[in-house]
Design an enzyme around this catalytic site. Structure first.
Site, mmCIF file in Angstrom:
data_model
loop_
_atom_site.group_PDB
_atom_site.id
_atom_site.type_symbol
_atom_site.label_atom_id
_atom_site.label_comp_id
_atom_site.label_asym_id
_atom_site.label_seq_id
_atom_site.Cartn_x
_atom_site.Cartn_y
_atom_site.Cartn_z
ATOM 1 N N ARG A 1 1.011 -0.967 0.301
ATOM 2 C CA ARG A 1 -0.198 -0.559 -0.157
ATOM 3 C C ARG A 1 0.844 1.639 -0.303
ATOM 4 N NH1 ARG A 1 -3.473 -2.744 -1.674
ATOM 5 N NH2 ARG A 1 -5.022 -3.277 -0.250
ATOM 6 N N GLU B 1 -2.431 8.510 -4.150
ATOM 7 C CA GLU B 1 -3.307 7.812 -5.036
ATOM 8 C C GLU B 1 -4.826 8.401 -5.635
ATOM 9 O OE1 GLU B 1 -3.442 3.111 -4.745
ATOM 10 O OE2 GLU B 1 -1.324 3.375 -4.824
ATOM 11 N N HIS C 1 -1.420 0.834 -9.687
ATOM 12 C CA HIS C 1 -2.341 -0.097 -8.487
ATOM 13 C C HIS C 1 -2.815 -1.087 -9.376
ATOM 14 C CE1 HIS C 1 -3.795 -0.196 -4.535
ATOM 15 N NE2 HIS C 1 -3.985 -1.310 -4.679
#
Length: 308
Positions: free
Chosen positions: A224, A252, A271
């Site tokens: 993450r 993000e 991602h």
């Protein structure tokens, strides 16, 4: 009982369910298919943000939240009393492991540099070759869970050596504890980070972590974004001393003017490690199994405990 799922395609992928189970599709929280009463089992959208969690307060009979993601950080600590949170451990092992292997090979064999040269119509043999190689590398996997095991299995044919690290050491399995990282990092050519995001792992990749990596080492983050301190990443990668492959960032999406975009030693993907065509069949096999377990009064698998 009612089960809510986020994909129409999931209806055909759940397998046979008990006759008392009614499955309905909720693609958008603002467009509910029926009354909230009676919903016992809810599957939120994949990679749902905090806004999807608002529905938790509207489901008075909810007993199970089954995630489609391996990470549960967005949901931990938000479950109402009596609601069990389960993650999708195992579902993303193949896809994330494939991304890790691809990213390692792409960086070591300088594929990003060749892709940029191709865009310029430039035959870049002299400018880029010879490249590095994976063969013989020392690989440190930080996060020795199911995905970490899948990465190890896929890298094994490349004649590499492994060191695995977990939250707690498992000496009988050859797994080191996270407190050993300062000693282990200087001995690694490739560092793969796969830990879940918890208060203990937030900021794990900091200035000291990066400084401990040897010159020429490769950092691979498929965990993450907040597991890494972005300022420390920018500072260390900006020196060119090490390189990185990042599927996750903080924030993000990464802003267009962020310095990470322009670093030639950084490979960025948005991602996507778990976003593959095989996701839904694997995910809904798990969901169907969990629904059958719940309907039969059997213990659920993948229950999240202490953030994992």
């Amino acid at each position: 009982m009612k089960v809510w799922i986020p994909h129409e395609a999931g209806l055909a992928l759940l397998g046979e369910l008990p006759p008392e189970v009614t499955v309905e599709v909720v693609e958008h929280p603002e467009k509910l298919p029926s009354e909230v009463a009676g919903v016992r089992f809810w599957v939120p959208p994949f990679l749902a943000g905090s806004d999807a969690g608002a529905l938790l307060k509207e489901l008075p009979d909810l007993a199970v939240v089954q995630l489609l993601s391996a990470g549960a950080d967005t949901w931990v600590g938000r479950m109402p009393d009596g609601v069990t949170l389960c993650d999708a451990r195992g579902v993303h092992d193949p896809s994330t492991a494939e991304w890790v292997v691809t990213a390692i090979l792409a960086q070591l064999r300088a594929f990003p540099a060749f892709a940029r040269a191709q865009a310029r119509r430039e035959w870049a043999f002299g400018a880029v070759a010879p490249t590095d190689e994976l063969t013989g590398k020392r690989v440190l996997i930080v996060g020795a869970g199911s995905i970490g095991g899948a990465v190890r299995d896929r890298l094994a044919p490349f004649d590499v050596s492994f060191t695995l690290v977990a939250r707690t050491a498992r000496p009988e399995q050859g797994v080191h504890g996270v407190e050993e990282l300062p000693r282990l990092l200087p001995e690694a050519d490739v560092v793969v980070v796969l830990v879940p995001l918890t208060e203990q792992t937030r900021g794990l990749i900091d200035a000291a972590f990066l400084a401990a990596m040897p010159d020429g080492a490769l950092l691979v983050n498929a965990a993450r974004g907040p597991v890494a301190r972005t300022e420390a990443l920018v500072a260390e990668l900006g020196t060119g001393r090490i390189s990185a492959a990042l599927d996750v960032t903080d924030p993000e999406p990464l802003p267009a003017d962020h310095p990470l975009w322009d670093m030639p030693n950084v490979l960025l993907t948005p991602h996507v490690a778990g976003s593959v065509r095989g996701l839904l069949p694997r995910a809904y096999r798990l969901v169907g199994d969990q629904v059958r377990r719940f309907a039969a009064g059997q213990p659920l698998i993948n229950a999240v405990v202490d953030g994992y």
